[in-house]
Enzyme design. Structure first.
Site, PDB file in Angstrom:
ATOM      1  N   SER A  54      50.293  30.682  61.104  1.00  0.00           N
ATOM      2  CA  SER A  54      48.933  31.199  61.253  1.00  0.00           C
ATOM      3  C   SER A  54      47.955  30.047  61.384  1.00  0.00           C
ATOM      4  CB  SER A  54      48.542  32.055  60.048  1.00  0.00           C
ATOM      5  OG  SER A  54      47.165  32.397  60.108  1.00  0.00           O
ATOM      6  N   THR A  57      45.660  28.356  58.335  1.00  0.00           N
ATOM      7  CA  THR A  57      46.180  27.468  57.297  1.00  0.00           C
ATOM      8  C   THR A  57      45.868  26.030  57.717  1.00  0.00           C
ATOM      9  OG1 THR A  57      48.373  27.150  58.281  1.00  0.00           O
ATOM     10  CG2 THR A  57      48.095  29.068  56.814  1.00  0.00           C
ATOM     11  N   VAL A  59      47.652  23.234  57.745  1.00  0.00           N
ATOM     12  CA  VAL A  59      48.652  22.533  58.549  1.00  0.00           C
ATOM     13  C   VAL A  59      48.664  23.061  59.978  1.00  0.00           C
ATOM     14  CG1 VAL A  59      51.102  21.978  58.774  1.00  0.00           C
ATOM     15  CG2 VAL A  59      50.034  21.977  56.519  1.00  0.00           C
ATOM     16  N   CYS A  60      48.606  24.360  60.144  1.00  0.00           N
ATOM     17  CA  CYS A  60      48.598  24.947  61.489  1.00  0.00           C
ATOM     18  C   CYS A  60      47.335  24.541  62.245  1.00  0.00           C
ATOM     19  CB  CYS A  60      48.697  26.465  61.419  1.00  0.00           C
ATOM     20  SG  CYS A  60      50.211  27.082  60.664  1.00  0.00           S
ATOM     21  N   ALA A  61      46.202  24.535  61.559  1.00  0.00           N
ATOM     22  CA  ALA A  61      44.941  24.120  62.178  1.00  0.00           C
ATOM     23  C   ALA A  61      45.016  22.653  62.595  1.00  0.00           C
ATOM     24  CB  ALA A  61      43.786  24.358  61.216  1.00  0.00           C
TER      25      ALA A  61
END
Length: 166
Positions: A54, A57, A59-61
């Site tokens: 997602s 979050t 890390v994903c961003a």
């Protein structure tokens, strides 16, 4: 079935990533305008498939922003960020963070993509969404690099991705 970890705790995926040297499976995902798109829509350019749980979050961003910067000014590569987020949320993220080179794609209509790529998490608190993985495809959709990130809270190996885009 592959085993990865979430903060050190084992969780499992639905299968294995497609192998380097094979053709990437086709897919149907949803773009920011709610249109169905397929792998064939990106034929003729190299692709980075950045698969994340997602964008909501850290890390994903961070990963989306890093790939956005890495392909700035390049017309020979497209980064496809695939997540379970709704296209509306993906759009808000991109606008708020200035992410304009990454194309976000949603699994909102089907989890077939995650199953076909072996990244669907099948147990634990994140069951039903995708594990973190990155694949690099050539212009003809042959897989040049594939990484299932072993700990879902860690970022992928950016240097390996960039090495396959040189």
């Amino acid at each position: 079935m592959a085993e990865i970890t979430l903060q050190g705790n084992p969780i499992h995926t639905s299968g294995e990533l497609p192998q380097v040297g094979t053709r990437a499976p086709d897919f149907t995902l949803v773009d920011k305008d709610l249109n169905d798109v397929s792998l064939g829509d990106f034929r003729g350019v190299r692709k980075v498939l950045s698969i994340v749980p997602s964008l909501d979050t850290d890390v994903c961003a961070a990963s989306a922003k890093r790939f956005n910067a890495d392909v700035a000014g390049r017309d020979d590569v497209v980064v496809l960020n695939v997540s379970a987020d709704l296209p509306f949320a993906q759009g808000r993220f991109c606008q708020a963070e200035g992410v304009d080179r990454v194309k976000t794609l949603s699994m909102m209509r089907s989890r077939d993509f995650a199953r076909d790529y072996g990244v669907l998490i099948v147990d634990g608190p994140l069951a039903g969404i995708a594990a973190r993985a990155v694949l690099v495809l050539d212009a003809d959709d042959t897989i040049l690099h594939a990484q299932l990130v072993p700990e879902i809270t860690q970022e992928p190996d950016y240097d390996a991705v960039l090495a396959h885009l040189s």
